[in-house]
Design a protein around this motif. Structure first.
Motif, mmCIF file in Angstrom:
data_model
loop_
_atom_site.group_PDB
_atom_site.id
_atom_site.type_symbol
_atom_site.label_atom_id
_atom_site.label_comp_id
_atom_site.label_asym_id
_atom_site.label_seq_id
_atom_site.Cartn_x
_atom_site.Cartn_y
_atom_site.Cartn_z
ATOM 1 N N ILE A 100 4.004 -14.940 -3.497
ATOM 2 C CA ILE A 100 2.738 -15.174 -2.787
ATOM 3 C C ILE A 100 1.905 -13.899 -2.824
ATOM 4 C CG2 ILE A 100 1.696 -15.762 -0.565
ATOM 5 C CD1 ILE A 100 4.201 -17.369 0.058
ATOM 6 N N PRO A 101 0.645 -14.000 -3.245
ATOM 7 C CA PRO A 101 -0.182 -12.797 -3.397
ATOM 8 C C PRO A 101 -0.705 -12.270 -2.073
ATOM 9 C CG PRO A 101 -1.458 -14.746 -3.933
ATOM 10 C CD PRO A 101 -0.061 -15.222 -3.677
ATOM 11 N N GLY A 102 -1.265 -11.062 -2.156
ATOM 12 C CA GLY A 102 -1.903 -10.445 -1.006
ATOM 13 C C GLY A 102 -1.026 -9.402 -0.336
ATOM 14 N N GLU A 103 -1.632 -8.620 0.563
ATOM 15 C CA GLU A 103 -0.889 -7.630 1.333
ATOM 16 C C GLU A 103 -0.106 -8.350 2.424
ATOM 17 O OE1 GLU A 103 -1.786 -3.267 3.189
ATOM 18 O OE2 GLU A 103 -3.093 -4.887 3.892
ATOM 19 N N ARG A 104 1.190 -8.129 2.463
ATOM 20 C CA ARG A 104 2.048 -8.872 3.395
ATOM 21 C C ARG A 104 2.569 -7.993 4.525
ATOM 22 N NH1 ARG A 104 4.174 -13.052 0.496
ATOM 23 N NH2 ARG A 104 4.915 -13.882 2.482
ATOM 24 N N VAL A 105 2.707 -6.699 4.267
ATOM 25 C CA VAL A 105 3.141 -5.759 5.294
ATOM 26 C C VAL A 105 2.107 -4.642 5.363
ATOM 27 C CG1 VAL A 105 4.947 -4.193 6.093
ATOM 28 C CG2 VAL A 105 5.571 -6.276 4.847
ATOM 29 N N THR A 106 1.486 -4.473 6.506
ATOM 30 C CA THR A 106 0.441 -3.466 6.652
ATOM 31 C C THR A 106 1.051 -2.100 6.986
ATOM 32 O OG1 THR A 106 0.173 -3.789 9.036
ATOM 33 C CG2 THR A 106 -1.085 -5.259 7.566
ATOM 34 N N PRO A 107 0.304 -1.025 6.771
ATOM 35 C CA PRO A 107 0.825 0.293 7.159
ATOM 36 C C PRO A 107 1.186 0.386 8.635
ATOM 37 C CG PRO A 107 -1.034 0.542 5.677
ATOM 38 C CD PRO A 107 -0.959 -0.914 6.022
ATOM 39 N N THR A 108 0.364 -0.183 9.512
ATOM 40 C CA THR A 108 0.692 -0.152 10.937
ATOM 41 C C THR A 108 1.963 -0.942 11.211
ATOM 42 O OG1 THR A 108 -1.655 0.018 11.492
ATOM 43 C CG2 THR A 108 -0.163 -0.645 13.258
ATOM 44 N N GLY A 109 2.082 -2.120 10.589
ATOM 45 C CA GLY A 109 3.304 -2.898 10.725
ATOM 46 C C GLY A 109 4.509 -2.137 10.223
ATOM 47 N N ALA A 110 4.347 -1.420 9.116
ATOM 48 C CA ALA A 110 5.453 -0.634 8.563
ATOM 49 C C ALA A 110 5.887 0.457 9.528
ATOM 50 C CB ALA A 110 5.028 -0.019 7.226
ATOM 51 N N ALA A 111 4.923 1.156 10.135
ATOM 52 C CA ALA A 111 5.259 2.224 11.081
ATOM 53 C C ALA A 111 6.004 1.674 12.294
ATOM 54 C CB ALA A 111 3.984 2.937 11.517
ATOM 55 N N ALA A 145 0.845 -1.197 0.000
ATOM 56 C CA ALA A 145 0.000 0.000 0.000
ATOM 57 C C ALA A 145 0.882 1.250 0.000
ATOM 58 C CB ALA A 145 -0.901 -0.010 1.231
ATOM 59 N N PRO A 146 0.382 2.370 -0.540
ATOM 60 C CA PRO A 146 1.207 3.586 -0.631
ATOM 61 C C PRO A 146 1.859 3.999 0.678
ATOM 62 C CG PRO A 146 -0.809 3.861 -1.890
ATOM 63 C CD PRO A 146 -0.943 2.558 -1.161
ATOM 64 N N ALA A 147 1.121 3.951 1.782
ATOM 65 C CA ALA A 147 1.701 4.348 3.061
ATOM 66 C C ALA A 147 2.815 3.396 3.476
ATOM 67 C CB ALA A 147 0.624 4.403 4.134
ATOM 68 N N THR A 148 2.611 2.110 3.266
ATOM 69 C CA THR A 148 3.638 1.118 3.606
ATOM 70 C C THR A 148 4.909 1.357 2.809
ATOM 71 O OG1 THR A 148 1.959 -0.545 4.146
ATOM 72 C CG2 THR A 148 4.174 -1.352 3.633
ATOM 73 N N ALA A 149 4.754 1.563 1.506
ATOM 74 C CA ALA A 149 5.921 1.793 0.649
ATOM 75 C C ALA A 149 6.651 3.069 1.041
ATOM 76 C CB ALA A 149 5.486 1.859 -0.817
ATOM 77 N N ALA A 150 5.898 4.116 1.401
ATOM 78 C CA ALA A 150 6.531 5.381 1.773
ATOM 79 C C ALA A 150 7.308 5.246 3.074
ATOM 80 C CB ALA A 150 5.470 6.472 1.895
ATOM 81 N N ILE A 151 6.726 4.573 4.049
ATOM 82 C CA ILE A 151 7.366 4.441 5.358
ATOM 83 C C ILE A 151 8.618 3.577 5.275
ATOM 84 C CG2 ILE A 151 7.081 3.508 7.690
ATOM 85 C CD1 ILE A 151 4.066 4.235 7.406
ATOM 86 N N LEU A 152 8.580 2.522 4.473
ATOM 87 C CA LEU A 152 9.675 1.555 4.425
ATOM 88 C C LEU A 152 10.568 1.733 3.196
ATOM 89 C CD1 LEU A 152 7.904 -1.636 5.790
ATOM 90 C CD2 LEU A 152 9.401 -0.039 6.992
ATOM 91 N N SER A 153 10.606 2.938 2.656
ATOM 92 C CA SER A 153 11.566 3.239 1.598
ATOM 93 C C SER A 153 12.976 3.086 2.152
ATOM 94 C CB SER A 153 11.355 4.669 1.095
ATOM 95 O OG SER A 153 12.338 5.021 0.154
#
Length: 380
Positions: free
Chosen positions: A186-197, A169-177
């Motif tokens: 493997i498909p699906g969301e694997r790292v959530t924005p909260t997890g990224a933060a 997700a955009p927030a995840t990608a931005a936080i974990l740049s």
């Protein structure tokens, strides 16, 4: 008194509940503190739970929210104020607020809105608040260094309030740049924005990193909620004892002010001392241009958080510039415990000698009077 390093392996991915579950599985002694902190921030009718389970062939724990409550926080300001108003354990609020702010900054940049106007769409709920506070409580209690293995990219799209978007997700990608990623197909969301933060908060946004090794003392698996094909949906935490004394990088931020009153300087210093990443702060009287009295302020900060600390310096003081110098410091292993109801600082010195000191703020008039009476009686 033992310093720790924690390495996280996001085998199935990373989410806030997976992190809390992994750490509580590895360090069950942290559970009373974590549950007290989450209870302080949650409304009546809601509580955190920890249960045993399995994913694939691995056993682990699940951290979840149970119960019902009316309403929910939906804005950055609501989350922030809720954390600030709760009576949390030492260090928990600062760590949780740092992780929350990372999430809010990403959303603010994505939607081009001021921080105070950030409205969380996908994550706005009590379980997000619970996860952030639990992570902050664990981070503050451990006093550890952290590293993270490569993160799984996932595939496909995630549904958002703004339509279907590719993962991460955009927030995840931005936080974990700047962090290491890999594609396991493997498909699906694997790292959530909260997890990224949370991951960025643990490592100061400095990237994945490697662990220094040491004696492995504990392993915990935090279980995700959905099954994954061919891989257990777990976040693994491995806890290592590291060397008894260590040398680490630190950053000195220095500046002078000559147009703030003594009361304003004292207030700014108190606020800066609470900023996540600040290790120490001193005030030094000096003379500036034309012989004017000035106050030099020197802040010692964790380099991983120095940029955020500088931002707070500009927000809390009138200075127009900050000097930054990176250096190394040697530190002794230290811990904070309770002795007869008072917080006590302990340090492990060469030769295995442990020195202790009661926190000065805990010395009330009553205990000071008792110490004076004891001293007088000893002289007689």
């Amino acid at each position: 008194m033992t310093p720790f390093h924690v390495h996280l392996d996001p085998v199935g991915g990373a989410a806030g509940d997976m992190f809390a579950a992994a750490m509580l599985a590895a360090r069950p002694d942290l559970a009373p503190r974590v549950f007290a902190d989450t209870a302080a921030v949650l409304p009546d009718g809601l509580s955190a739970t920890l249960t045993d389970g399995t994913s694939g062939a691995l056993t682990g724990c699940r951290f979840a929210l149970t119960g019902k409550a009316d309403g929910r926080p939906t804005t950055y300001a609501a989350f922030r104020d809720r954390i600030a108003a709760a009576g949390l354990s030492h260090g928990t609020a600062a760590a949780a607020q740092d992780m929350l702010k990372r999430l809010a900054r990403a959303e603010a940049a994505i939607h081009d809105v001021p921080l105070e106007r950030v409205h969380f769409h996908e994550i706005a709920d009590w379980d997000t608040l619970m996860d952030l506070v639990a992570a902050g409580s664990i981070m503050a209690a451990m006093g550890a260094t952290w590293s993270i293995g490569p993160l799984p990219l996932g595939r496909g799209q995630v549904r958002t309030a703004h339509g279907a978007l590719p993962v991460p997700a955009p927030a995840t990608a931005a936080i974990l740049s700047g962090y290491d990623w890999h594609d396991d197909g493997i498909p699906g969301e694997r790292v959530t924005p909260t997890g990224a933060a949370i991951l960025a908060g643990l490592t100061g946004g400095a990237g994945s990193g490697t662990h220094p090794g040491g004696r492995l003392t504990a392993v915990g698996h935090g279980l995700g909620t959905r099954p994954l094909p061919g891989v257990p949906n777990v976040l693994r935490a491995t806890v290592f004892e590291t060397a008894a004394a260590r040398s680490e990088r630190t950053e000195i931020l220095s500046f002078e002010v000559d147009d703030m009153t003594g009361e304003e300087i004292a207030t700014a210093a108190d606020r800066l001392r609470t900023v996540h990443g600040v290790r120490d702060l001193v005030l030094i009287p000096a003379f500036g241009k034309k012989g004017r009295p000035v106050t030099r302020i020197e802040v010692q900060a964790d380099p991983a958080f120095a940029a955020a600390v500088v931002e707070e310096v500009f927000a809390q003081t009138s200075t127009l510039g900050v000097r930054r110098q990176e250096m190394r410091r040697d530190i002794l292993p230290r811990a904070k415990d309770l002795a007869q109801g008072h917080p006590v600082k302990s340090a492990l010195r060469p030769g295995g000698v442990v020195t202790t000191k009661i926190e000065q703020d805990a010395l009330t008039d009553e205990t000071l009077d008792a110490r004076r009476r004891t001293a007088r009686e000893a002289e007689q």
